[in-house]
Scaffold this active site. Sequence first.
Site, short mmCIF file in Angstrom:
data_model
loop_
_atom_site.label_atom_id
_atom_site.label_comp_id
_atom_site.label_asym_id
_atom_site.label_seq_id
_atom_site.Cartn_x
_atom_site.Cartn_y
_atom_site.Cartn_z
N LYS A 273 0.83 -1.19 0.00
CA LYS A 273 0.00 0.00 0.00
C LYS A 273 0.87 1.25 0.00
O LYS A 273 2.04 1.22 0.40
CB LYS A 273 -0.88 0.03 1.25
CG LYS A 273 -1.92 -1.07 1.36
CD LYS A 273 -2.66 -0.96 2.68
CE LYS A 273 -3.70 -2.06 2.82
NZ LYS A 273 -4.84 -1.85 1.91
N ARG A 347 -10.29 -11.51 1.59
CA ARG A 347 -11.21 -12.51 1.02
C ARG A 347 -10.60 -13.91 1.05
O ARG A 347 -11.32 -14.91 1.06
CB ARG A 347 -11.60 -12.10 -0.39
CG ARG A 347 -10.48 -12.04 -1.41
CD ARG A 347 -10.81 -11.21 -2.62
NE ARG A 347 -10.91 -9.80 -2.27
CZ ARG A 347 -11.27 -8.84 -3.13
NH1 ARG A 347 -11.56 -9.15 -4.38
NH2 ARG A 347 -11.33 -7.58 -2.74
#
Length: 497
Positions: A273, A347
């Site tokens: 990130k 996920r």
Amino acid sequence: MAVPKLALTELTEASLAKTRAQTVVVGTVQTAGGLELAAGSEAVDAAYGGTLAEVLTTLGATGAAEEVVKVPSLGRLAADVVLAVGLGQPEVTAEQVRRASGAAGRALAGTKRALTTLSAVDLQAATEGIALGAYTFTEYKSDKGDKPVPAVDVAAPAEGSTKQHRATLKAATATAEAVCTTRDFINTPPNDLFPDSFADRARTLAEETGVAVEVLDEKQLKRKGFGGILGVGTGSSRPPRLVKMTYRGAKARKKIALVGKGITFDTGGISIKPAANMDAMTSDMSGAAAVLSSVLLAAKLKLPLEVTAYIPLAENMPSATAYRPGDVLTMYGGKTVEVLNTDAEGRLVLADAIVRAAEDDPDYLVETSTLTGAQVVALGNRTAGVMGSDEFRDRVAELGRVTGENAWPMPLPEELRAELDSKLADLANVTGARWGGMLAAGIFLREFVGDDLPWAHIDIAGPSYNTGSPWGYTGKGGTGVPVRTIAALLTDIADNG
């Protein structure tokens, strides 16, 4: 942090004259004709000779939402101060009461004891609001500032029985405690809260509450084939865990599985990130904290349900051992996933936990996670996106709105499923398209849910963590969303199936 000690009290002019509270909280309403006092403030107004509204207006009060104005009692009351807090528009809702009570709770810092009359308007909302508004997290501060108010007398509503009022107060207090527990987890920095320490804290809380707990370490995860959790956690020196917590209520009529994403810190892994604001990724375990607290709350409320939380815990770090874009992971249950972006890690751990949860044959499955930045783009920082099987999704979203946590039902468009096709595996973990990221994540999770299992996925990427100024009963940092939604759902299932 413990919530204030909350005690039910009958409010009359006589009891007001003997109160041990230093501050009395009253509500004000903004009307076209000017400021009016809310229900429950009659005895306080009488002590001012019926002029309290006039006094407040003279001081500039309007009754606007969350407006706080303090007035000295000057000997008219046993309390030193009257704290008037605005409810806003006169068609007062539970959420208006909750937010006004939260504003009062924040303003009461440094007060030793208070009495609130907002409970005469809505007992549950006022109790939750003042307890959550008083919340602070000062564990790591040398100067902890003014202490939150430790005790609040709660005026009983005029209608209903004392037994009903006590039951409402008890449930509202327990719910507020669950939210505060969630906030404490979220606000603990990642050097102190990592998979193993999270699991240790979960075990301690479970044992204190009489909830069964099981923790799988990295060796057990490997032996049982939890490829998603292991894949994400392999880049960290702190190995992953899977925590299972189970409450079995007497005469349990339904089984509910709760799954919460527990990425104790998310750098994005190899798909790292940007550095700006990465510190907020300490909150990437908000879903895990929420389902942990929800199981404990079900036990405290003695709901006639079986509620089990499945909490996958990992730290997503870049290193020589980290999983890579291009890797193929074999998930728990056998499906394979091509990793195209290691920052879509939530996920992957959730898929393992969902499949494991479904093995226990629940009647409903609820999963919550700080899953996608696309949720914030679509719905902002205060509204969660809810996906899943249509009827159950709508039920969860409606309860989210009723509790004031704000939730909105979102679709799972079939045309997006093809975007998850992989050249190597059963599916990819992200699409190649820019649009519909929140929905594509929901579709990915659906691949791991049984066809006949009613389920809902609550994306709380924005609502779980407040980086702005405090408002209502929400301070900076962890918010505890969606604990109150889950609590309302569990109660609804206990009552209605």
